[in-house]
Design an enzyme around this catalytic site. Structure first.
Site, PDB file in Angstrom:
ATOM      1  N   ALA A  14       0.857  -1.204   0.000  1.00  0.00           N
ATOM      2  CA  ALA A  14       0.000   0.000   0.000  1.00  0.00           C
ATOM      3  C   ALA A  14       0.880   1.236   0.000  1.00  0.00           C
ATOM      4  O   ALA A  14       0.721   2.158   0.802  1.00  0.00           O
ATOM      5  CB  ALA A  14      -0.948  -0.010   1.213  1.00  0.00           C
TER       6      ALA A  14
ATOM      7  N   GLY B 268       5.254   8.493   1.308  1.00  0.00           N
ATOM      8  CA  GLY B 268       6.147   8.271   2.447  1.00  0.00           C
ATOM      9  C   GLY B 268       7.096   7.126   2.159  1.00  0.00           C
ATOM     10  O   GLY B 268       8.308   7.212   2.381  1.00  0.00           O
ATOM     11  N   HIS B 269       6.543   6.032   1.631  1.00  0.00           N
ATOM     12  CA  HIS B 269       7.401   4.903   1.253  1.00  0.00           C
ATOM     13  C   HIS B 269       8.350   5.284   0.124  1.00  0.00           C
ATOM     14  O   HIS B 269       9.497   4.871   0.106  1.00  0.00           O
ATOM     15  CB  HIS B 269       6.554   3.720   0.779  1.00  0.00           C
ATOM     16  CG  HIS B 269       5.642   3.152   1.811  1.00  0.00           C
ATOM     17  ND1 HIS B 269       4.297   3.427   1.830  1.00  0.00           N
ATOM     18  CD2 HIS B 269       5.878   2.320   2.850  1.00  0.00           C
ATOM     19  CE1 HIS B 269       3.741   2.783   2.834  1.00  0.00           C
ATOM     20  NE2 HIS B 269       4.666   2.108   3.482  1.00  0.00           N
TER      21      HIS B 269
ATOM     22  N   GLN C 101       1.330  -8.482  13.683  1.00  0.00           N
ATOM     23  CA  GLN C 101       1.399  -7.172  14.298  1.00  0.00           C
ATOM     24  C   GLN C 101       0.059  -6.450  14.323  1.00  0.00           C
ATOM     25  O   GLN C 101      -0.023  -5.315  14.779  1.00  0.00           O
ATOM     26  CB  GLN C 101       2.480  -6.314  13.638  1.00  0.00           C
ATOM     27  CG  GLN C 101       2.182  -5.815  12.260  1.00  0.00           C
ATOM     28  CD  GLN C 101       3.444  -5.244  11.615  1.00  0.00           C
ATOM     29  OE1 GLN C 101       4.371  -5.971  11.269  1.00  0.00           O
ATOM     30  NE2 GLN C 101       3.502  -3.944  11.481  1.00  0.00           N
TER      31      GLN C 101
ATOM     32  N   GLY D  61      10.950   4.326   8.456  1.00  0.00           N
ATOM     33  CA  GLY D  61      10.515   5.710   8.536  1.00  0.00           C
ATOM     34  C   GLY D  61      10.492   6.207   9.973  1.00  0.00           C
ATOM     35  O   GLY D  61      10.243   5.454  10.908  1.00  0.00           O
ATOM     36  N   GLN D  62      10.742   7.503  10.130  1.00  0.00           N
ATOM     37  CA  GLN D  62      10.690   8.101  11.469  1.00  0.00           C
ATOM     38  C   GLN D  62       9.256   8.282  11.940  1.00  0.00           C
ATOM     39  O   GLN D  62       9.016   8.559  13.108  1.00  0.00           O
ATOM     40  CB  GLN D  62      11.434   9.437  11.476  1.00  0.00           C
ATOM     41  CG  GLN D  62      12.943   9.256  11.419  1.00  0.00           C
ATOM     42  CD  GLN D  62      13.699  10.526  11.105  1.00  0.00           C
ATOM     43  OE1 GLN D  62      13.148  11.627  11.213  1.00  0.00           O
ATOM     44  NE2 GLN D  62      14.952  10.378  10.701  1.00  0.00           N
TER      45      GLN D  62
ATOM     46  N   GLN E  83       8.342   2.192  16.827  1.00  0.00           N
ATOM     47  CA  GLN E  83       8.832   1.048  16.052  1.00  0.00           C
ATOM     48  C   GLN E  83      10.326   1.193  15.779  1.00  0.00           C
ATOM     49  O   GLN E  83      11.099   0.239  15.938  1.00  0.00           O
ATOM     50  CB  GLN E  83       8.051   0.976  14.730  1.00  0.00           C
ATOM     51  CG  GLN E  83       8.632   0.018  13.707  1.00  0.00           C
ATOM     52  CD  GLN E  83       7.755  -0.071  12.471  1.00  0.00           C
ATOM     53  OE1 GLN E  83       6.684  -0.648  12.510  1.00  0.00           O
ATOM     54  NE2 GLN E  83       8.202   0.497  11.368  1.00  0.00           N
TER      55      GLN E  83
ATOM     56  N   LEU F 181       2.004  11.385   6.089  1.00  0.00           N
ATOM     57  CA  LEU F 181       1.446  10.393   5.174  1.00  0.00           C
ATOM     58  C   LEU F 181       1.357   9.026   5.844  1.00  0.00           C
ATOM     59  O   LEU F 181       2.239   8.628   6.596  1.00  0.00           O
ATOM     60  CB  LEU F 181       2.298  10.306   3.909  1.00  0.00           C
ATOM     61  CG  LEU F 181       2.339  11.568   3.053  1.00  0.00           C
ATOM     62  CD1 LEU F 181       2.850  11.237   1.660  1.00  0.00           C
ATOM     63  CD2 LEU F 181       0.993  12.260   2.956  1.00  0.00           C
ATOM     64  N   SER F 182       0.265   8.351   5.567  1.00  0.00           N
ATOM     65  CA  SER F 182       0.025   7.030   6.133  1.00  0.00           C
ATOM     66  C   SER F 182      -0.948   6.322   5.211  1.00  0.00           C
ATOM     67  O   SER F 182      -1.821   6.950   4.604  1.00  0.00           O
ATOM     68  CB  SER F 182      -0.595   7.159   7.532  1.00  0.00           C
ATOM     69  OG  SER F 182      -1.257   5.959   7.882  1.00  0.00           O
TER      70      SER F 182
END
Lengths: 311, 311
Positions: A49, A53-54, A78, A174-175, A180, A211-212
């Site tokens: 997905a 961001g990725h 998870q 990612g930050q 995590q 972004l998510s």
């Protein structure tokens, strides 16, 4: 490392099994121009997905490595909520297109039976107290399940043990998922994994929303309301930058004015240990290093964000 | 692998830090005769106090590998009893002499600060239900602590990621600690460690007592009484070999005749899952694969032993 080859000339390989992955990694490393020493292999673990961001993670990893592996695996372990797991977007074809454009060499998209051939692991990773606070408090077991798959992926994608041209090995996170990232760094240190963890800053929309893949579940109105998260972070960050007292309660106050957004936590913590900083919000200006962590619910969608303070 | 070089010509290197270890491993691998492909590196993790049981592990690993690393580290995390940790024999000079004779290439004897630089790990291995039964029942936390150090040692001693002559990587454990072996195999599978676990049979005294560094704490009389363990295992093994019903309670009966020995458990289990085999002790002959596990206390000394049944 040397300059990466022109990404247009790369052929993206999609592999499903551990054996295919090993072969692809060795062939990609062997295909490097001679004198490419030390070579570098980068891994970007994802659940697919993919969004901008990725893309930022992938493009950073692309620049910094000779061979780039991106894994796509929606890790049931998870998800503490089965419904959340089931509705998690699966967009493999679109993901592969993005990764081809971004110049990845290998996409590792394993089946569940490759990652968990014997069902749930019997020997587990235990994220301990670090995994129980903040996101862990509302998602019991989430971080243990995340570590279980990262522990595996780091081994799956590790360049082979051999003798000759050294290969540097890095994995990228990612930050945005700050807790995590802290836990993965902790696992790598506590288990002495031979990998370097590199992190990449949060990517935001022009308006400031981090972004998510969950953002697609927000209505326009909700997405606008969710901007309070960024406003609250900026409020405190501005005070820290001006060496003023932080008054975290003012940030929490901003959320009270947004009825669509329900604040879960807004905390200042130590960026390595996630220990809450016993910060005196009276007249003392902030000094040192800190990480602001925030989580809020907008409708059914839980959003997280964070910002570093520090000198 | 090729024939190992004459052990007399090897110089044993003793290293204390991770950096020294890496250098020593690379130099030892590079020092191999060309054409040695694939090369093999063997690791024998120990807590020192080496006896003939370890010598057998070391000599097997020596035969099967080009480069042999033996680690010596008394891992506090796997002692649930502080006094037991403190009285655990530390005999580094004698150990090094034994390992030089046995032809090891590298002894890795790290300080606590190398293995646990930040104190106890925050991200832990959780041995789950497998680690709570049998030895785990009387030694809470033992197996989690054992896995914590093995997880690290497997990474510390891993041949470097590089491109060229492949290096096979194996780690050796004794079959005497059967539950430990099951858990390590499980961890390697569950975390996809790129290492092959090899096991080596139990070594016994001429009378049948399984060798253990704890045996030195037994009086002569206790050591003689402890032979009941082997008699009990042999009794059941003989019946299995003759395809007779096992009647495990007869083995337990033997312990009742030895007042110096207090039986803890005597069980028949699945060798991979440690699941108790619901074995009908009436008139049914034993078929399939099984592992007899026994633990008993002699004075203050806890002894364990085991034996495979199977066809």
């Amino acid at each position: 490392m040397s300059t990466p080859a022109n990404s247009a000339s790369r052929a993206l390989r999609i592999v499903r099994t551990a054996a295919e992955l090993s072969t692809a990694i060795v062939q990609a490393l062997e295909g490097l121009a001679p004198g490419n020493s030390p070579a570098a292999l980068g891994l970007v673990p994802t659940m697919g997905a993919l969004h901008s961001g990725h893309e930022s993670l992938v493009s950073t990893a692309r620049e910094q490595n000779d061979v780039l592996v991106v894994s796509i695996f929606v890790n049931e372990l998870q998800f503490n909520d089965r419904a959340d797991f089931e509705r998690y977007p699966r967009t493999l074809d679109a993901d592969i297109e993005i990764l081809a454009r971004a110049g990845a060499d290998i996409v590792f998209a394993p089946e569940v039976s490759t990652v968990y051939p014997d069902g749930r692991p019997l020997v587990k990773l235990d994220s301990g107290a670090l995994g129980e606070k903040f996101e862990g408090a509302s998602r019991p077991g989430h971080f243990d399940g995340m570590l279980a798959v990262v522990a595996k992926l780091l081994h799956f994608c590790m360049p082979p043990a051999s003798l000759g041209v050294p290969v540097a090995y890095r994995a990228y996170f990612g930050q945005k998922d700050a807790q995590q990232l802290v836990l993965i760094n902790r696992m790598v240190a506590d288990l002495n994994y031979p990998v370097e963890i590199r992190s990449v800053p949060i990517i935001r929309s022009a308006e400031g929303l981090a972004l998510s893949s969950r953002n697609q579940f927000l209505t326009k109105e909700q997405a606008k309301a969710a901007l309070v998260i960024h406003r609250a972070l900026n409020l405190v960050k501005g005070r820290a930058d001006r060496h003023e007292p932080l008054y975290l309660e003012d940030a929490a106050g901003l959320f009270e004015m947004e009825p669509l957004v329900e604040l879960d936590y807004f905390e200042l913590v130590d960026p390595r240990t996630l220990q809450e900083l016993a910060f005196n919000c009276q007249d003392t200006p902030f000094t040192g290093e800190g990480l602001l962590l925030v989580a809020a619910k907008v409708g059914k969608v839980r959003l997280i964000d964070n910002m570093s303070l520090g000198y």
